[in-house]
Design an enzyme around this catalytic site. Structure first.
Site, PDB file in Angstrom:
ATOM      1  N   LYS A 125      -2.082   6.036   4.445  1.00 55.95           N
ATOM      2  CA  LYS A 125      -1.597   6.516   6.213  1.00 55.95           C
ATOM      3  C   LYS A 125      -2.879   7.222   6.726  1.00 55.95           C
ATOM      4  O   LYS A 125      -3.503   8.033   6.368  1.00 55.95           O
ATOM      5  CB  LYS A 125      -0.570   7.631   5.764  1.00 55.95           C
ATOM      6  CG  LYS A 125       0.142   8.346   7.000  1.00 55.95           C
ATOM      7  CD  LYS A 125       0.960   9.181   6.885  1.00 55.95           C
ATOM      8  CE  LYS A 125       1.863   9.701   8.284  1.00 55.95           C
ATOM      9  NZ  LYS A 125       2.692  10.448   7.984  1.00 55.95           N
ATOM     10  N   GLU A 178      -6.754   5.773  -3.064  1.00 54.84           N
ATOM     11  CA  GLU A 178      -5.356   6.574  -2.869  1.00 54.84           C
ATOM     12  C   GLU A 178      -4.310   5.392  -3.245  1.00 54.84           C
ATOM     13  O   GLU A 178      -3.224   6.281  -4.036  1.00 54.84           O
ATOM     14  CB  GLU A 178      -5.176   6.682  -1.337  1.00 54.84           C
ATOM     15  CG  GLU A 178      -6.165   7.682  -0.691  1.00 54.84           C
ATOM     16  CD  GLU A 178      -5.638   9.114  -1.039  1.00 54.84           C
ATOM     17  OE1 GLU A 178      -4.733   9.289  -1.632  1.00 54.84           O
ATOM     18  OE2 GLU A 178      -6.259  10.076  -0.391  1.00 54.84           O
ATOM     19  N   LYS A 232      -0.014   2.455   6.451  1.00 54.22           N
ATOM     20  CA  LYS A 232       0.637   2.796   7.949  1.00 54.22           C
ATOM     21  C   LYS A 232      -0.657   3.386   8.716  1.00 54.22           C
ATOM     22  O   LYS A 232      -1.489   4.095   8.159  1.00 54.22           O
ATOM     23  CB  LYS A 232       1.456   4.080   7.957  1.00 54.22           C
ATOM     24  CG  LYS A 232       2.286   4.471   9.018  1.00 54.22           C
ATOM     25  CD  LYS A 232       3.043   5.840   8.626  1.00 54.22           C
ATOM     26  CE  LYS A 232       3.784   6.159   9.865  1.00 54.22           C
ATOM     27  NZ  LYS A 232       4.761   7.218   9.779  1.00 54.22           N
TER      28      LYS A 232
END
Length: 325
Positions: free
Chosen positions: A198, A235, A250
């Site tokens: 993100k 991640e 995202k």
């Protein structure tokens, strides 16, 4: 005069039927997830000015909209909530009678297991400072104290009927911590769609209107730097190791390369969130007559699918299904 050409790729583009026959990428209604907002205390749905066509729902209207979306064929619903009262630790996010938990119960009562009910597991909608976690005295986000709050939120959301929880705060260790809390409480079947990559993006603006965010400043100390790609893979790998059932990138369109790299890296489903700014740009351009709205919707969704996303969160989910039909 016909030139002797050994290859004529245009033969496979001659008609709509031919193009449909050889299409390499297809968007299916079941790939699409509709994000929905519910605001506590509303008497009727409230339009979101920066997101034309999207509203803040009441508890009554979200039930109706959920039923309509399921009837259209969406793959899932992602639920967000706007509380009447906020505080420093986001108490409404863990209150069993908080607006998000009431929304989850209402939607679960309406559609049950007919679709996948997802909930945003983050504090930003519920804090009076707008950050995704608990703050230290110096104003920075306390990662580990935030994890404890996420654990409490996870139990509240699982109890309320969510099938998939969406840890979206980008706290280190959030997936593993929440997984342990869920398992210890007997919610082994409640899954997680982890917001693994993100980015700290400029495209979240309309969403912050939708949830009436109290944020001053930015989230660059915990969301990812848009210059980085290898970091996203790290991640993602960590989240999968910690028990993520799906991983998410995202925003969507500015990060097609990240979606492709993530899809090649992991063996769990990859989701992409076509966020508010992406939606609003197309809607604004279409309203001005600069682009064809319907063609743009299908083109953007196909690009996300082509990049490797098997699940797409989009505010156009129901519209897109109609266009796909």
């Amino acid at each position: 005069m016909a030139i002797d050409l050994p290859y004529r790729p245009r033969r496979l583009r001659t008609t709509a039927a031919m193009r449909r026959l050889v299409a390499e990428t297809r968007v299916h209604p079941g790939d699409l997830v509709l994000p929905m907002f519910v605001k506590e205390g509303l008497a009727e749905p409230a339009p979101i000015a920066s997101m034309p066509g999207v509203v803040q729902h009441t508890l009554a209207s979200v039930r109706k909209a959920a039923r309509e979306a399921v009837a259209a064929g969406v793959g899932g619903l992602m639920l967000f909530a706007v509380p009447e009262h906020r505080d420093a630790i986001g108490s409404a996010g863990t209150d069993r009678d908080g607006i998000l938990q009431r929304t989850l119960r209402a939607v679960a009562d309406e559609v049950g297991d007919e679709t996948v009910i997802m909930s945003d597991l983050c504090l930003d909608e519920f804090t009076d400072h707008g950050h995704c976690g608990v703050l230290k005295d110096d104003g920075t986000v306390d990662n580990d104290a935030t994890l404890e709050r996420y654990g409490d939120m996870a139990i509240a959301q699982a109890e309320a009927g969510a099938h998939l929880l969406g840890p979206s705060g980008m706290m280190d260790g959030q997936v593993g911590y929440v997984r342990r809390v869920l398992d210890d409480a007997g919610y082994q079947d409640t899954g997680m769609i982890a917001y693994s990559a993100k980015y700290a993006s400029a495209f979240y603006g309309p969403f912050r209107d939708a949830v009436e965010s109290q944020l001053a400043g930015d989230r660059k100390t915990y969301q990812q730097d848009y210059a980085n790609a290898v970091e996203a893979l790290r991640e993602v790998r960590l989240d999968v190791e910690e028990g993520a059932d799906l991983v998410m990138v995202k925003p969507g369109l500015p990060y097609l390369d990240i979606i492709t790299r993530v899809a090649a890296e992991v063996d769990v489903p990859v989701a992409a969130y076509q966020i508010s700014g992406e939606y609003s740009m197309v809607e604004a351009a279409a309203a001005n007559g600069w682009i064809d709205r319907e063609r743009a919707i299908l083109e953007t969704l196909t690009s996300l699918r082509r990049a490797g996303a098997s699940v797409i969160l989009t505010y156009w989910a129901v519209d897109a299904i109609r266009l796909l039909g």
